[in-house]
Design a protein around this motif. Structure first.
Motif, PDB file in Angstrom:
ATOM      1  N   PRO A 139       0.843  -1.198   0.000  1.00 56.05           N
ATOM      2  CA  PRO A 139       0.000   0.000   0.000  1.00 56.05           C
ATOM      3  C   PRO A 139       0.880   1.251   0.000  1.00 56.05           C
ATOM      4  CG  PRO A 139      -0.263  -1.266   2.062  1.00 56.05           C
ATOM      5  CD  PRO A 139       0.651  -2.046   1.187  1.00 56.05           C
ATOM      6  N   ALA A 140       0.535   2.229  -0.831  1.00 51.97           N
ATOM      7  CA  ALA A 140       1.341   3.445  -0.911  1.00 51.97           C
ATOM      8  C   ALA A 140       1.077   4.359   0.283  1.00 51.97           C
ATOM      9  CB  ALA A 140       1.047   4.177  -2.215  1.00 51.97           C
ATOM     10  N   GLY A 141      -0.030   4.101   1.010  1.00 49.67           N
ATOM     11  CA  GLY A 141      -0.382   4.925   2.165  1.00 49.67           C
ATOM     12  C   GLY A 141      -1.897   5.041   2.246  1.00 49.67           C
ATOM     13  N   PHE A 142      -2.463   4.660   3.395  1.00 50.30           N
ATOM     14  CA  PHE A 142      -3.918   4.709   3.547  1.00 50.30           C
ATOM     15  C   PHE A 142      -4.366   6.112   3.960  1.00 50.30           C
ATOM     16  CE2 PHE A 142      -3.315   0.108   4.044  1.00 50.30           C
ATOM     17  CZ  PHE A 142      -4.389  -0.377   3.319  1.00 50.30           C
ATOM     18  N   GLN A 143      -5.618   6.403   3.653  1.00 52.23           N
ATOM     19  CA  GLN A 143      -6.267   7.604   4.187  1.00 52.23           C
ATOM     20  C   GLN A 143      -7.702   7.231   4.500  1.00 52.23           C
ATOM     21  OE1 GLN A 143      -7.285  10.700   1.290  1.00 52.23           O
ATOM     22  NE2 GLN A 143      -6.378   9.432  -0.317  1.00 52.23           N
ATOM     23  N   LEU A 144      -8.295   7.946   5.448  1.00 49.31           N
ATOM     24  CA  LEU A 144      -9.686   7.665   5.838  1.00 49.31           C
ATOM     25  C   LEU A 144     -10.619   8.542   5.020  1.00 49.31           C
ATOM     26  CD1 LEU A 144     -11.589   6.144   7.827  1.00 49.31           C
ATOM     27  CD2 LEU A 144     -11.368   8.107   9.357  1.00 49.31           C
ATOM     28  N   LEU A 145     -11.517   7.883   4.285  1.00 49.33           N
ATOM     29  CA  LEU A 145     -12.517   8.617   3.506  1.00 49.33           C
ATOM     30  C   LEU A 145     -13.869   8.407   4.153  1.00 49.33           C
ATOM     31  CD1 LEU A 145     -11.459   7.823  -0.162  1.00 49.33           C
ATOM     32  CD2 LEU A 145     -10.771   9.732   1.280  1.00 49.33           C
ATOM     33  N   SER A 146     -14.656   9.465   4.243  1.00 50.09           N
ATOM     34  CA  SER A 146     -15.917   9.369   4.974  1.00 50.09           C
ATOM     35  C   SER A 146     -17.055   8.750   4.172  1.00 50.09           C
ATOM     36  CB  SER A 146     -16.330  10.750   5.476  1.00 50.09           C
ATOM     37  OG  SER A 146     -16.386  11.635   4.380  1.00 50.09           O
ATOM     38  N   ASN A 147     -17.053   8.913   2.858  1.00 52.03           N
ATOM     39  CA  ASN A 147     -18.242   8.490   2.108  1.00 52.03           C
ATOM     40  C   ASN A 147     -17.955   7.622   0.890  1.00 52.03           C
ATOM     41  OD1 ASN A 147     -17.043  10.441   0.643  1.00 52.03           O
ATOM     42  ND2 ASN A 147     -18.863  11.693   0.300  1.00 52.03           N
ATOM     43  N   LEU A 148     -17.085   6.649   1.039  1.00 51.22           N
ATOM     44  CA  LEU A 148     -16.820   5.730  -0.059  1.00 51.22           C
ATOM     45  C   LEU A 148     -17.888   4.630  -0.022  1.00 51.22           C
ATOM     46  CD1 LEU A 148     -14.210   5.413  -2.005  1.00 51.22           C
ATOM     47  CD2 LEU A 148     -13.832   3.384  -0.641  1.00 51.22           C
TER      48      LEU A 148
END
Ligand SMILES: *[C@@H]1O[C@H](CO)[C@@H](O)[C@H](O)[C@H]1NC(C)=O
Ligand SMILES: *[C@@H]1O[C@H](CO)[C@@H](O)[C@H](O)[C@H]1NC(C)=O
Ligand SMILES: *[C@@H]1O[C@H](CO)[C@@H](O)[C@H](O)[C@H]1NC(C)=O
Length: 156
Positions: free
Chosen positions: A146-155
């Motif tokens: 993984p290149a780096g996770f991020q938290l998305l609210s509305n996927l």
């Protein structure tokens, strides 16, 4: 004296070898005896990545990690007790180049599952990165992380 067909054959071979060497150097080989391996560790943090305390960062076990390409789930794996997951793909199933350009790792398991103070909604999302190829016997394994996770609210 070498005849023209032999010279032609030899130069075609030379071109083929040069082309496959260039391909290998680019790490783009996904031939008949190739495999694509995606490995990583999910951490129990607000963004799923390792924290400032490094390896003492708590991990995120029992999370479902999906490989999604253009909205379609292509493969999935569950993180183990150490937060590690591994997804192995046949390059005939998905091309390495398309994984890098149009696929993401998606985690819909709520972060609150590993730590009640973390959000109960949102998804972690990370693009993929090629870190190199390893030869395992006759298998050429392309290693992705993984290149780096991020938290998305509305996927969805
Ligand atoms: C990092 O470790 C220190 C010492 O154990 C601790 O006080 C601190 O809360 C930790 N920080 C994070 C973000 O986990
Ligand atoms: C989780 O998987 C990793 C990578 O395969 C392995 O090193 C580790 O020992 C596993 N942990 C547990 C608790 O099974
Ligand atoms: C849970 O998350 C909070 C906020 O990030 C953090 O301060 C706390 O140390 C975490 N607890 C555990 C058991 O990891």
């Amino acid at each position: 004296m070498a005849s023209k067909p032999i010279i032609l054959l030899v130069s075609l071979l030379a071109i083929a070898i040069a082309a496959s060497t260039a391909e290998a150097q680019l790490g783009l080989i996904g031939g008949l005896l190739g495999l694509i391996r995606i490995q990583g560790t999910l951490f129990c943090t607000l963004n799923g990545n390792i924290g400032i305390n490094g390896t003492s960062t708590p991990v995120f076990p029992n999370a479902l990690v999906q490989l999604r390409c253009g909205g379609t789930v292509v493969s999935a794996a569950t993180t183990n007790g150490s937060g590690s997951f591994s997804i192995v793909l046949d390059p005939a199933q998905v091309l390495l180049s398309s994984i890098l350009s149009s696929c993401n790792l998606v985690v819909n398991t709520p972060l609150s599952t590993c730590n009640a103070t973390l959000p109960t909604v949102g998804s972690l999302l990370s693009p993929l990165q090629l870190i190199g190829n390893t030869l395992v016997g006759l298998l050429n394994v392309a290693n992705l992380i993984p290149a780096g996770f991020q938290l998305l609210s509305n996927l969805t």
